[in-house]
Scaffold this active site. Structure first.
Site, PDB file in Angstrom:
ATOM      1  N   GLU A 262      -0.085  -2.783 -10.463  1.00 34.78           N
ATOM      2  CA  GLU A 262       1.316  -2.386 -10.284  1.00 34.78           C
ATOM      3  C   GLU A 262       2.132  -3.522  -9.686  1.00 34.78           C
ATOM      4  O   GLU A 262       3.282  -3.753 -10.078  1.00 34.78           O
ATOM      5  CB  GLU A 262       1.397  -1.149  -9.395  1.00 34.78           C
ATOM      6  CG  GLU A 262       0.880   0.112 -10.068  1.00 34.78           C
ATOM      7  CD  GLU A 262       1.067   1.350  -9.212  1.00 34.78           C
ATOM      8  OE1 GLU A 262       1.162   2.452  -9.783  1.00 34.78           O
ATOM      9  OE2 GLU A 262       1.118   1.225  -7.969  1.00 34.78           O
TER      10      GLU A 262
ATOM     11  N   ASP B  75       5.420   0.289  -9.691  1.00 32.97           N
ATOM     12  CA  ASP B  75       5.196   1.683 -10.065  1.00 32.97           C
ATOM     13  C   ASP B  75       6.413   2.243 -10.798  1.00 32.97           C
ATOM     14  O   ASP B  75       6.281   2.973 -11.787  1.00 32.97           O
ATOM     15  CB  ASP B  75       4.906   2.503  -8.806  1.00 32.97           C
ATOM     16  CG  ASP B  75       4.712   3.982  -9.110  1.00 32.97           C
ATOM     17  OD1 ASP B  75       3.754   4.324  -9.800  1.00 32.97           O
ATOM     18  OD2 ASP B  75       5.540   4.785  -8.641  1.00 32.97           O
TER      19      ASP B  75
ATOM     20  N   GLU C 243       4.096  -3.522  -5.264  1.00 34.07           N
ATOM     21  CA  GLU C 243       3.437  -2.327  -5.818  1.00 34.07           C
ATOM     22  C   GLU C 243       4.437  -1.183  -5.947  1.00 34.07           C
ATOM     23  O   GLU C 243       4.460  -0.464  -6.964  1.00 34.07           O
ATOM     24  CB  GLU C 243       2.288  -1.919  -4.904  1.00 34.07           C
ATOM     25  CG  GLU C 243       1.581  -0.634  -5.310  1.00 34.07           C
ATOM     26  CD  GLU C 243       0.769  -0.045  -4.181  1.00 34.07           C
ATOM     27  OE1 GLU C 243       0.437   1.145  -4.279  1.00 34.07           O
ATOM     28  OE2 GLU C 243       0.493  -0.761  -3.203  1.00 34.07           O
TER      29      GLU C 243
END
Length: 256
Positions: free
Chosen positions: A148, A76, A72
């Site tokens: 993400e 991002d 994640e």
């Protein structure tokens, strides 16, 4: 004869081994999800890790590698890079302020959750039953985080081009929606004037009515030689935007 391992120890060891077995999609579910994603993984371990919520981390002795948190974090950043590229290319005449505003909307948790909901992602997630209603405000955070993580998984499995393809494919409707709903109508009218080599719009206050605490402005937006529109608003800015929006709609409707 050697002493046999005590039963309790054997059971503890067996339980520890079972806890360390990573959850995996079966072949049918993997094929279905990859079809929705538009990407087939060469190494399915990336996909399964992206789907594993950190609520299960205790099942793996607290090893962060077994959840999607690290993916994640990476996803991002990949999303931010690709979205910045997309916005720079899509809006070559816009100023940094507008691009920043649109950027933050498109990489937000809400936007990621909307993409995940469009993919029907939640049933594929591996998470603790206590997280079944894991929402932050109005959006599903588990789904947003997994999106993400999936971006990072695709990036690690297939490279930046694969991740870029996934993002541009699944964010395009979100991008169009944000562009239409958020962009200032005066900016869109200016873009239209530039594209059609028309004079830029002029705005004129036609009337101001009502008491000082509740004024009503009437504004005319005019593009010389092309058309005009008159609208009202509770402030000059609101009336100008309403008039610009009406004029632009008329111009587009007339095929100008």
């Amino acid at each position: 004869m050697k002493n046999a391992r005590p039963k309790r120890t054997r059971l503890r060891a067996a339980g520890k081994a079972a806890r360390r077995k990573r959850p995996e999609l079966d072949a049918e579910s993997q094929a279905e999800l990859e079809g929705r994603l538009g990407y087939a993984f060469k190494n399915a371990d990336w996909l399964n890790r992206a789907l594993t919520h950190p609520s299960l981390i205790d099942n793996y002795d607290g090893d962060a590698q077994f959840s999607n948190q690290r993916l994640e974090f990476l996803g991002d950043r990949v999303l931010g890079l690709v979205m910045a590229e997309v916005l720079i290319a899509r809006f070559p005449a816009e100023r940094e302020g507008y691009l920043t505003k649109l950027f933050h909307q498109l990489v937000s948790g809400e936007a990621c959750a909307e993409v995940g909901e469009g993919l029907g992602l939640r049933p594929f997630l591996f998470l603790d039953p206590s997280m079944e209603k894991n929402k932050r405000g109005s959006y599903d955070k588990s789904v947003a985080d997994a999106v993400e993580a999936l971006i990072a998984a695709i990036y690690r499995d297939g490279g930046l081009d694969a991740a870029r393809d996934f993002i541009t494919r699944h964010w395009i409707m979100e991008l169009v929606h944000r562009e239409v709903s958020q962009q200032n109508p005066k900016t869109r009218l200016s873009d239209w004037c530039g594209a059609n080599r028309a004079p830029y719009a002029a705005y004129e206050i036609v009337d101001r009515a009502g008491p000082d605490h509740e004024p009503v402005f009437t504004v005319r937006a005019r593009v010389d030689g092309w058309g005009e529109a008159v609208e009202k608003g509770r402030s000059r800015q609101e009336a100008e935007m309403a008039a610009a929006d009406r004029l632009l709609r008329d111009l587009l409707r007339n095929g100008s």
